[in-house]
Design an enzyme around this catalytic site. Structure first.
Site, PDB file in Angstrom:
ATOM      1  N   CYS A  20       0.800  -1.000  -0.175  1.00  0.00           N
ATOM      2  CA  CYS A  20      -0.113  -0.013   0.096  1.00  0.00           C
ATOM      3  C   CYS A  20       0.734   1.391   0.001  1.00  0.00           C
ATOM      4  O   CYS A  20       0.602   2.166  -0.654  1.00  0.00           O
ATOM      5  CB  CYS A  20      -1.087  -0.121   1.285  1.00  0.00           C
ATOM      6  SG  CYS A  20      -0.178  -0.496   2.872  1.00  0.00           S
ATOM      7  N   HIS A  72      -3.134   6.338   4.441  1.00  0.00           N
ATOM      8  CA  HIS A  72      -1.717   6.386   4.784  1.00  0.00           C
ATOM      9  C   HIS A  72      -1.354   7.769   4.453  1.00  0.00           C
ATOM     10  O   HIS A  72      -1.691   8.292   3.306  1.00  0.00           O
ATOM     11  CB  HIS A  72      -0.827   5.368   4.087  1.00  0.00           C
ATOM     12  CG  HIS A  72      -0.832   3.998   4.509  1.00  0.00           C
ATOM     13  ND1 HIS A  72      -1.777   3.644   5.540  1.00  0.00           N
ATOM     14  CD2 HIS A  72      -0.560   2.831   3.978  1.00  0.00           C
ATOM     15  CE1 HIS A  72      -1.696   2.283   5.983  1.00  0.00           C
ATOM     16  NE2 HIS A  72      -0.925   1.564   4.580  1.00  0.00           N
TER      17      HIS A  72
END
Ligand code: A2P
Length: 340
Positions: A132, A245
């Site tokens: 990710c 994130h």
């Protein structure tokens, strides 16, 4: 009538699997039969997909010759065992775990960056979905790389707990409630308190002092950008954020690029939204922009005052969507449009 594809979703009851199902439905992926699969624990339970209820099947019992595409997100050991079996049965696997990512004959794909690599699926019937943190970074860096080259990337990540799975989401909720209630936080998923804290530790520690998550960013960035000379120096940090994130990225480019040119390139880049106003709140954050969205948001673009070819930026994206589920579904879309 347009073609439809039979799709197995492995890990359908998990944090990524659930979003995979909603992304498939939202994007109108042409599904004939859907096979949501999980372990024996969840087999027999039900999930809803596109307004219909589906029974969750037991992965161990599933006959993969029934599916043309398998989206795997149930952990590395599950993929290690079942992805090759699925591929041998003729089901092309898009694997969200790190298990196959570094194998030379397995494509590692971010559709905005290296869609051509999907063609390599024929060697083993498996395509890997990158980590990710790597995905959102390379989406933002690709236009800069193409324009001026990149020598070195210094990056610090601020990663959401959803990347660890459902149990970690619960742990953050529970610890937050415990601490606000004056109790000691109970730690089981993470080795130290995650609520109201930051942990400089994601995945296992390696011999060189980096964590495996950090080394994934090194290995995967080079593979996806097809440039083994790029130096990458990451520090990966887990923070008490549920979804999304964030990354503070500090680049050293081969040739100088001005901040104006970088902003211009990024604002035209696929999958990127530049949100960069130099005022209070004029930037993207995980909770307010990233979470629940498909795009990679870029903010705080500026020339590095400490380096003549340095460029800094802040990059935010939903780790479960673009970092996992959406990227996998985009890979599957390329597969059906061009190859299957
Ligand atoms: P289950 O619900 O049966 O445990 P998360 O990342 O949120 O923890 O989710 C992990 C996903 O992977 C869940 O859907 C989980 O199913 C699935 N899973 C875990 N272990 C296995 C296994 N051995 N076989 C099949 N599915 C598994």
């Amino acid at each position: 009538m347009s073609r439809k594809f039979d799709v197995a979703v492995v890990g359908a009851t998990g944090a990524v699997g659930e979003v995979m199902l909603s992304v498939l439905a939202q994007r109108g992926f042409p599904i004939g039969s859907l096979y949501p699969l999980a372990s024996q624990r969840s087999a027999g339970s039900h999930i809803s997909f596109d307004g219909k209820t589906h029974e969750v099947g037991d992965l161990a019992e599933f006959d993969f010759s029934k599916a043309q595409i398998g989206l795997f997100s149930a952990g590395g050991s599950v993929s290690a065992e079942y992805a090759p079996k699925a591929a041998a049965a003729g089901c092309v696997v898009v694997d969200n775990t790190s298990h196959f990512r570094n194998d030379a004959d397995i494509p590692l794909v971010v559709p905005e960056v290296n869609p051509h690599a999907v063609a390599g699926y024929t060697s083993r019937g498996i395509i890997a979905n990158p980590n990710c943190s790597t995905i959102q970074m390379v989406v933002a860096l690709k236009p800069i790389l193409d324009a001026v080259g990149i020598e070195r990337i210094n990056v610090a990540t601020y990663q959401a707990v959803s990347g660890t799975g459902k149990k970690a989401i619960d742990e953050l909720k529970e610890q937050s409630a415990q601490l606000l209630d004056g109790q000691a936080p109970a730690c089981s998923v993470y080795p130290k308190q995650i609520a109201f804290n930051a942990l400089p530790h994601i995945d296992v520690f390696m011999e060189n002092g980096y964590t495996r998550e950090e080394m994934k960013m090194v290995w995967e960035t080079r593979k996806i950008l097809e440039d083994s000379a790029i130096q990458v120096n990451p520090t990966a940090v887990r923070v008490p954020v549920f979804y999304g994130h964030s990354e503070a990225i500090h680049l050293e480019t081969r040739d100088k690029i001005t901040e104006v040119a970088a902003r211009d390139l990024l604002s035209k880049a696929p999958g990127v939204v530049v949100l960069d106003e130099r005022r209070d709140g004029g930037y993207a954050t995980a909770a307010t922009e990233g979470a629940g969205e498909d795009d990679v948001f870029v903010s705080r673009i500026r020339e590095d005052i400490s380096h003549p070819r340095g460029l800094d930026m802040w990059v935010v994206s939903d780790n479960v969507r673009k970092g996992a589920a959406l990227n996998s579904v985009q890979i599957a879309e390329i597969l059906i449009q061009k190859y299957l």
